[in-house]
Scaffold this motif. Sequence first.
Motif, PDB file in Angstrom:
ATOM      1  N   TYR A 133       2.400 -53.148   2.113  1.00 45.12           N
ATOM      2  CA  TYR A 133       2.889 -54.237   0.776  1.00 45.12           C
ATOM      3  C   TYR A 133       2.757 -53.345   0.041  1.00 45.12           C
ATOM      4  N   ILE A 134       2.863 -53.331  -1.776  1.00 41.13           N
ATOM      5  CA  ILE A 134       2.858 -52.777  -2.872  1.00 41.13           C
ATOM      6  C   ILE A 134       1.182 -53.016  -3.943  1.00 41.13           C
ATOM      7  N   VAL A 135       0.885 -51.801  -3.973  1.00 42.63           N
ATOM      8  CA  VAL A 135      -0.586 -52.850  -4.848  1.00 42.63           C
ATOM      9  C   VAL A 135      -0.807 -52.500  -6.172  1.00 42.63           C
ATOM     10  N   THR A 136      -1.183 -52.436  -7.005  1.00 44.49           N
ATOM     11  CA  THR A 136      -1.603 -51.900  -8.052  1.00 44.49           C
ATOM     12  C   THR A 136      -2.819 -52.261  -8.382  1.00 44.49           C
ATOM     13  N   PRO A 137      -3.773 -51.641  -7.993  1.00 43.51           N
ATOM     14  CA  PRO A 137      -5.394 -51.835  -7.914  1.00 43.51           C
ATOM     15  C   PRO A 137      -6.248 -51.734  -9.328  1.00 43.51           C
ATOM     16  N   VAL A 138      -6.150 -50.283  -9.851  1.00 47.54           N
ATOM     17  CA  VAL A 138      -6.375 -49.957 -11.233  1.00 47.54           C
ATOM     18  C   VAL A 138      -5.709 -49.273 -12.164  1.00 47.54           C
ATOM     19  N   LEU A 139      -5.483 -49.066 -12.930  1.00 44.99           N
ATOM     20  CA  LEU A 139      -4.937 -48.550 -14.330  1.00 44.99           C
ATOM     21  C   LEU A 139      -3.364 -48.181 -13.926  1.00 44.99           C
ATOM     22  N   GLY A 140      -2.515 -49.906 -13.257  1.00 45.30           N
ATOM     23  CA  GLY A 140      -1.516 -49.671 -13.351  1.00 45.30           C
ATOM     24  C   GLY A 140      -0.813 -48.562 -12.612  1.00 45.30           C
ATOM     25  N   ILE A 141      -1.325 -47.914 -11.647  1.00 41.75           N
ATOM     26  CA  ILE A 141      -0.973 -47.081 -10.791  1.00 41.75           C
ATOM     27  C   ILE A 141       0.220 -47.927  -9.509  1.00 41.75           C
ATOM     28  N   LYS A 142       0.731 -47.813  -8.754  1.00 45.62           N
ATOM     29  CA  LYS A 142       1.192 -48.793  -7.674  1.00 45.62           C
ATOM     30  C   LYS A 142       1.054 -48.134  -6.384  1.00 45.62           C
ATOM     31  N   THR A 143       0.430 -48.350  -5.292  1.00 46.41           N
ATOM     32  CA  THR A 143       0.012 -48.224  -4.206  1.00 46.41           C
ATOM     33  C   THR A 143       0.670 -48.254  -2.790  1.00 46.41           C
ATOM     34  N   LYS A 144       1.095 -47.766  -1.856  1.00 46.36           N
ATOM     35  CA  LYS A 144       1.552 -48.671  -0.616  1.00 46.36           C
ATOM     36  C   LYS A 144       0.507 -48.915   0.066  1.00 46.36           C
ATOM     37  N   TRP A 145      -0.213 -49.696   0.495  1.00 45.78           N
ATOM     38  CA  TRP A 145      -1.248 -50.104   1.691  1.00 45.78           C
ATOM     39  C   TRP A 145      -0.109 -50.293   2.883  1.00 45.78           C
ATOM     40  N   ILE A 146      -0.164 -49.677   3.847  1.00 49.56           N
ATOM     41  CA  ILE A 146      -0.572 -50.610   5.219  1.00 49.56           C
ATOM     42  C   ILE A 146      -1.344 -51.304   5.691  1.00 49.56           C
ATOM     43  N   THR A 147      -1.786 -52.376   6.720  1.00 51.22           N
ATOM     44  CA  THR A 147      -2.741 -52.391   6.915  1.00 51.22           C
ATOM     45  C   THR A 147      -2.064 -53.416   8.697  1.00 51.22           C
ATOM     46  N   GLU A 148      -2.850 -53.210  10.097  1.00 49.02           N
ATOM     47  CA  GLU A 148      -2.374 -53.715  10.962  1.00 49.02           C
ATOM     48  C   GLU A 148      -3.468 -54.996  11.476  1.00 49.02           C
ATOM     49  N   CYS A 208      -6.886 -61.068  17.233  1.00 43.95           N
ATOM     50  CA  CYS A 208      -6.163 -62.723  16.494  1.00 43.95           C
ATOM     51  C   CYS A 208      -6.541 -63.883  17.315  1.00 43.95           C
ATOM     52  N   LYS A 209      -7.372 -64.547  17.001  1.00 43.82           N
ATOM     53  CA  LYS A 209      -7.838 -65.531  17.929  1.00 43.82           C
ATOM     54  C   LYS A 209      -7.400 -67.013  17.173  1.00 43.82           C
ATOM     55  N   ASP A 210      -5.916 -66.966  17.702  1.00 43.14           N
ATOM     56  CA  ASP A 210      -5.726 -68.979  17.191  1.00 43.14           C
ATOM     57  C   ASP A 210      -6.733 -69.340  16.427  1.00 43.14           C
ATOM     58  N   GLN A 211      -6.701 -69.798  15.157  1.00 37.23           N
ATOM     59  CA  GLN A 211      -8.218 -71.277  14.644  1.00 37.23           C
ATOM     60  C   GLN A 211      -8.994 -70.359  14.877  1.00 37.23           C
ATOM     61  N   VAL A 212      -9.568 -69.462  15.068  1.00 42.03           N
ATOM     62  CA  VAL A 212     -10.930 -68.699  15.214  1.00 42.03           C
ATOM     63  C   VAL A 212     -11.031 -67.102  14.252  1.00 42.03           C
ATOM     64  N   TYR A 213     -10.184 -66.394  14.461  1.00 39.35           N
ATOM     65  CA  TYR A 213     -10.269 -65.085  13.686  1.00 39.35           C
ATOM     66  C   TYR A 213      -9.087 -64.337  13.677  1.00 39.35           C
ATOM     67  N   PHE A 214      -9.063 -63.548  12.240  1.00 36.71           N
ATOM     68  CA  PHE A 214      -7.986 -62.103  12.853  1.00 36.71           C
ATOM     69  C   PHE A 214      -9.219 -61.206  11.773  1.00 36.71           C
ATOM     70  N   VAL A 215      -8.457 -59.371  11.927  1.00 33.43           N
ATOM     71  CA  VAL A 215      -9.033 -58.828  11.691  1.00 33.43           C
ATOM     72  C   VAL A 215      -7.657 -57.612  11.341  1.00 33.43           C
ATOM     73  N   ASP A 216      -7.581 -57.373  10.226  1.00 34.23           N
ATOM     74  CA  ASP A 216      -6.773 -55.916   9.406  1.00 34.23           C
ATOM     75  C   ASP A 216      -7.533 -55.523   9.524  1.00 34.23           C
ATOM     76  N   GLU A 217      -6.387 -54.186   9.471  1.00 30.58           N
ATOM     77  CA  GLU A 217      -7.215 -52.283   9.182  1.00 30.58           C
ATOM     78  C   GLU A 217      -5.905 -51.960   8.947  1.00 30.58           C
TER      79      GLU A 217
END
Length: 155
Positions: free
Chosen positions: A57-72, A76-85
């Motif tokens: 992703y690209i996000v701009t969390p504060v002060l208009g500073i664009k940041t690349k964010w990569i999550t994994e 993932c258990k269907d319809q129960v939970y998932f975890v992103d790191e």
Amino acid sequence: MKIYTLHKTQKFPISVTEAWDFLSNPKNLKTITPNYMGFHILSGADKTMYAGQIIQYIVTPVLGIKTKWITEITHCKDQVYFVDEQRFGPYALWHHKHFLKPIDGGVEMEDIIDYKLPLGFIGQLFHPILVKPKLEEIFNYRQKKLIALFGEYQN
């Protein structure tokens, strides 16, 4: 090393399947993220969620500073939970657990985010005045947006 936790719970008058179909689709993140954050998916959102999925992703969390964010998606258990790191981005640690469980008349969604700020003591100084309020604002926006989409839970 200071690790912070943000814990949010919300109930909706929809089925677990409906909630899962929306929340597990990375493309829907833009819908529940404030516009000022400039959220844009670069890659990885073209398949149904699975463990090992990398999303950029690209996000701009504060002060208009664009940041690349990569999550994994690490779990993932269907319809129960998932975890992103976070694999790359603004935090020293970002571990976000999403849980769904059926309740009378709907579904309960629970988010537990464990995170650590970069820059050691300096990062900790910014937590109460910038980071924590910003995360609360983002998740409060998300809660309001989800209510607008799915309705308010009545019990």
